[in-house]
Design a protein around this motif. Structure first.
Motif, short mmCIF file in Angstrom:
data_model
loop_
_atom_site.label_atom_id
_atom_site.label_comp_id
_atom_site.label_asym_id
_atom_site.label_seq_id
_atom_site.Cartn_x
_atom_site.Cartn_y
_atom_site.Cartn_z
N GLY A 17 -5.43 -3.86 10.79
CA GLY A 17 -4.97 -4.79 9.78
C GLY A 17 -4.91 -4.09 8.45
O GLY A 17 -5.60 -3.09 8.22
N PRO A 18 -4.09 -4.57 7.52
CA PRO A 18 -3.92 -3.88 6.24
C PRO A 18 -5.17 -3.88 5.37
O PRO A 18 -5.33 -2.98 4.55
CB PRO A 18 -2.76 -4.64 5.58
N GLU A 19 -6.05 -4.85 5.55
CA GLU A 19 -7.25 -4.91 4.70
C GLU A 19 -8.13 -3.68 4.93
O GLU A 19 -8.62 -3.06 3.98
CB GLU A 19 -8.03 -6.20 4.95
N GLY A 20 -8.35 -3.33 6.20
CA GLY A 20 -9.16 -2.16 6.49
C GLY A 20 -8.52 -0.87 6.03
O GLY A 20 -9.19 0.04 5.55
N TRP A 21 -7.21 -0.79 6.15
CA TRP A 21 -6.47 0.38 5.68
C TRP A 21 -6.55 0.49 4.16
O TRP A 21 -6.76 1.57 3.62
CB TRP A 21 -5.05 0.30 6.17
N ALA A 22 -6.45 -0.63 3.49
CA ALA A 22 -6.57 -0.64 2.03
C ALA A 22 -7.94 -0.13 1.61
O ALA A 22 -8.05 0.69 0.69
CB ALA A 22 -6.35 -2.05 1.49
N ALA A 23 -8.98 -0.60 2.29
CA ALA A 23 -10.34 -0.16 1.96
C ALA A 23 -10.50 1.34 2.16
O ALA A 23 -11.16 2.02 1.37
CB ALA A 23 -11.35 -0.93 2.80
N ARG A 24 -9.89 1.88 3.22
CA ARG A 24 -9.98 3.31 3.48
C ARG A 24 -9.29 4.10 2.37
O ARG A 24 -9.80 5.13 1.89
CB ARG A 24 -9.35 3.64 4.84
N LEU A 72 0.84 -1.21 0.00
CA LEU A 72 0.00 0.00 0.00
C LEU A 72 0.87 1.25 0.00
O LEU A 72 0.59 2.22 -0.72
CB LEU A 72 -0.93 0.00 1.21
N LEU A 73 1.92 1.25 0.79
CA LEU A 73 2.84 2.39 0.81
C LEU A 73 3.45 2.61 -0.57
O LEU A 73 3.49 3.74 -1.08
CB LEU A 73 3.94 2.14 1.85
N GLY A 74 3.89 1.52 -1.21
CA GLY A 74 4.48 1.64 -2.53
C GLY A 74 3.49 2.13 -3.57
O GLY A 74 3.84 2.94 -4.45
N ALA A 75 2.25 1.66 -3.47
CA ALA A 75 1.23 2.06 -4.44
C ALA A 75 0.91 3.55 -4.30
O ALA A 75 0.70 4.25 -5.30
CB ALA A 75 -0.02 1.21 -4.26
N LEU A 76 0.85 4.04 -3.06
CA LEU A 76 0.62 5.47 -2.86
C LEU A 76 1.74 6.29 -3.48
O LEU A 76 1.49 7.28 -4.18
CB LEU A 76 0.51 5.78 -1.36
N ARG A 77 2.96 5.88 -3.27
CA ARG A 77 4.09 6.60 -3.85
C ARG A 77 4.04 6.55 -5.37
O ARG A 77 4.31 7.56 -6.04
CB ARG A 77 5.41 6.02 -3.34
#
Length: 206
Positions: A186-193, A93-98
């Motif tokens: 968890g990363p799933e909830g962060w991804a959804a946000r 997720l960090l890489g995708a944002l960048r």
């Protein structure tokens, strides 16, 4: 409200911070329980986050509890085994944002001297546009002063900052300043946000 920067905590968001797991592997759960019951490891480690060098906390503690000396020194000597492993989905997720050109910061309770050690072990920790590290600043979450420092330093309005952290008290302190927040469980909830905010596509958030 537009988001001008996404701010990541590190421990238990990008890399695991569960030192008990390391000691369970090395000395076994039963001995680890006795060790942690007697030695105030987490309490002493807060001094590292506040700006004291890791070795200057750990080695005197080993002298105070010589019968646990070897185990205590592992907290320093085996740092990259202790603060590990990476949380792969969060790293993606960090890489995708960048990749999408989103500004990303870290706001982390971390020592000034052990943070670079973790950055060498986990190169993605070098990829932030700005690093707000408690040990460098000698300010620690959830003290409102560290959030005020972020605002002043980056020059962005609080309501344009989206912050994720695994600790509810750190999130509450950011909420009180008007930041947008996500309590990381968890990363799933962060991804959804991040998808809901339009910062990533569903495919990018996988």
């Amino acid at each position: 409200m537009p988001i001008n920067a996404v701010i990541f905590d590190i421990g238990n968001v990008l890399i695991e911070w569960q030192p008990e797991n390391f000691y369970d592997r090395v000395i076994g759960p039963e001995r680890r329980e006795a060790f942690f019951a007697e030695v105030p490891l987490h309490e002493e480690h807060q001094r590292v986050d506040e700006g004291v060098a890791l070795r200057d906390v750990v080695y005197p503690l080993a002298d105070r509890f010589p019968h646990w000396g070897e185990e205590i020194r592992m907290w320093h000597d085996n740092w990259n085994d202790l603060a590990a492993p990476a949380i792969p989905h969060s790293v993606r997720l960090l890489g995708a944002l960048r990749d999408n050109g989103v500004t990303v910061f870290t706001l982390t309770n971390f020592g000034w001297d052990n943070f670079p050690i973790s950055q060498e072990a986990f190169p993605f920790l070098k990829g932030f546009d700005r690093e707000y590290v408690s040990g460098r600043l000698q300010l620690i979450k959830p003290d409102p002063a560290i959030y005020a420092h972020v605002e002043q330093d980056c020059g962005l309005a609080p309501e344009t900052l989206l912050f994720t952290d695994d600790r509810a008290d750190n999130i509450a302190a950011a909420d009180a300043r008007g930041w947008q927040t996500h309590h990381f469980t968890g990363p799933e909830g962060w991804a959804a946000r991040l998808v809901a905010e339009g910062l990533l596509t569903p495919e990018q958030a996988q």
